[in-house]
Design a protein around this motif. Sequence first.
Motif, mmCIF file in Angstrom:
data_model
loop_
_atom_site.group_PDB
_atom_site.id
_atom_site.type_symbol
_atom_site.label_atom_id
_atom_site.label_comp_id
_atom_site.label_asym_id
_atom_site.label_seq_id
_atom_site.Cartn_x
_atom_site.Cartn_y
_atom_site.Cartn_z
ATOM 1 N N TRP A 123 -6.456 -4.130 -8.814
ATOM 2 C CA TRP A 123 -5.893 -2.954 -9.475
ATOM 3 C C TRP A 123 -6.825 -2.393 -10.544
ATOM 4 O O TRP A 123 -6.686 -1.227 -10.950
ATOM 5 N N PRO A 128 -11.794 -0.299 -4.888
ATOM 6 C CA PRO A 128 -11.361 -1.589 -4.349
ATOM 7 C C PRO A 128 -11.669 -1.769 -2.871
ATOM 8 O O PRO A 128 -11.902 -2.893 -2.418
ATOM 9 N N GLN A 129 -11.678 -0.689 -2.098
ATOM 10 C CA GLN A 129 -11.994 -0.816 -0.673
ATOM 11 C C GLN A 129 -13.421 -1.332 -0.485
ATOM 12 O O GLN A 129 -13.672 -2.188 0.367
ATOM 13 N N GLU A 149 -2.279 -11.176 -5.497
ATOM 14 C CA GLU A 149 -2.096 -9.841 -6.065
ATOM 15 C C GLU A 149 -0.612 -9.520 -6.202
ATOM 16 O O GLU A 149 0.245 -10.371 -6.000
ATOM 17 N N ARG A 151 2.412 -5.963 -7.058
ATOM 18 C CA ARG A 151 2.748 -4.599 -7.470
ATOM 19 C C ARG A 151 3.449 -4.723 -8.806
ATOM 20 O O ARG A 151 4.587 -5.170 -8.890
ATOM 21 N N PRO A 167 -7.748 3.770 -8.065
ATOM 22 C CA PRO A 167 -6.949 3.948 -6.846
ATOM 23 C C PRO A 167 -5.719 3.054 -6.772
ATOM 24 O O PRO A 167 -4.680 3.471 -6.272
ATOM 25 N N TRP A 168 -5.851 1.811 -7.255
ATOM 26 C CA TRP A 168 -4.741 0.870 -7.140
ATOM 27 C C TRP A 168 -4.217 0.472 -8.511
ATOM 28 O O TRP A 168 -3.714 -0.642 -8.703
ATOM 29 N N ASN A 169 -4.302 1.364 -9.471
ATOM 30 C CA ASN A 169 -3.792 1.097 -10.812
ATOM 31 C C ASN A 169 -2.317 0.698 -10.733
ATOM 32 O O ASN A 169 -1.522 1.359 -10.078
ATOM 33 N N GLY A 171 -1.407 -2.109 -9.330
ATOM 34 C CA GLY A 171 -1.284 -3.009 -8.202
ATOM 35 C C GLY A 171 -0.756 -2.307 -6.967
ATOM 36 O O GLY A 171 -0.507 -1.098 -6.961
ATOM 37 N N LEU A 172 -0.606 -3.073 -5.891
ATOM 38 C CA LEU A 172 -0.080 -2.517 -4.650
ATOM 39 C C LEU A 172 0.656 -3.594 -3.881
ATOM 40 O O LEU A 172 0.458 -4.786 -4.113
ATOM 41 N N ASP A 176 0.435 -2.926 2.053
ATOM 42 C CA ASP A 176 -0.697 -2.009 1.886
ATOM 43 C C ASP A 176 -2.013 -2.767 1.758
ATOM 44 O O ASP A 176 -3.029 -2.368 2.342
ATOM 45 N N LEU A 177 -2.018 -3.863 0.994
ATOM 46 C CA LEU A 177 -3.266 -4.622 0.855
ATOM 47 C C LEU A 177 -3.623 -5.295 2.174
ATOM 48 O O LEU A 177 -4.801 -5.326 2.566
#
Length: 215
Positions: A123, A128-129, A149, A151, A167-169, A171-172, A176-177
């Motif tokens: 995050w 991150p990708q 990880e 969310r 992009p993932w501020n 968390g996710l 999705d991850l």
Amino acid sequence: MSDLTSAITGYWDAAAPTFDEEPDHGLRADRTRAAWDRRLRAWTPAQPADVLDVGCGTGSLSMLLAAAGHRVTGVDVAPRMIEQARAKLSSAGFAGRFLVGDAAAPPTGDDRFDVVLCRHLVWTLPDPQAALREWAGRLRPSGRLVLVEGRWREAGQPYVEGAGSLPWNGGLGAADLAAAVRPLVADLRVEPLGDDADLWGGPVHDERYAIIAYA
């Protein structure tokens, strides 16, 4: 170094002196430390392995890995975190290599690893990708990428200026991850962690999980 990267480095450097006060950071309670030790032993090979701990912080997980017989390299962008990690393992009588650098592009040259471990980091990353591709590329054949990880419901808390562009501020979710990791690996599984209060020092109410992916 971009302004955002500089701000992130400064944030974690400033957090280093009190970082271990959080139960799942310092692992000071026996039950919390034992809970993480059980998980790490399940996620890593039984025999001694080369493990890269990206975003290692103060080295609490690195020390558990070293205690289990693994050869650990830790990388963190914050010099004060690395100082604490080195001191933590040294004082406990364990060996470890700790490097200041970008966890998204670890400064380990052509080294390859049996396990790349990342906890609560994606995050914070500007790309991150790209980091996922980099980590998968650091694995040996049949190596493992372990991502712990979540969310975070705390996403509204202040972080650093410009964090809203990450992009993932915040968390996710696991789905999705997993979708982001799946094209990079041969297989993966998702392990829910939110219902194991011992890992966190108490109950949590947001999504927490591990992805264990195989090269």
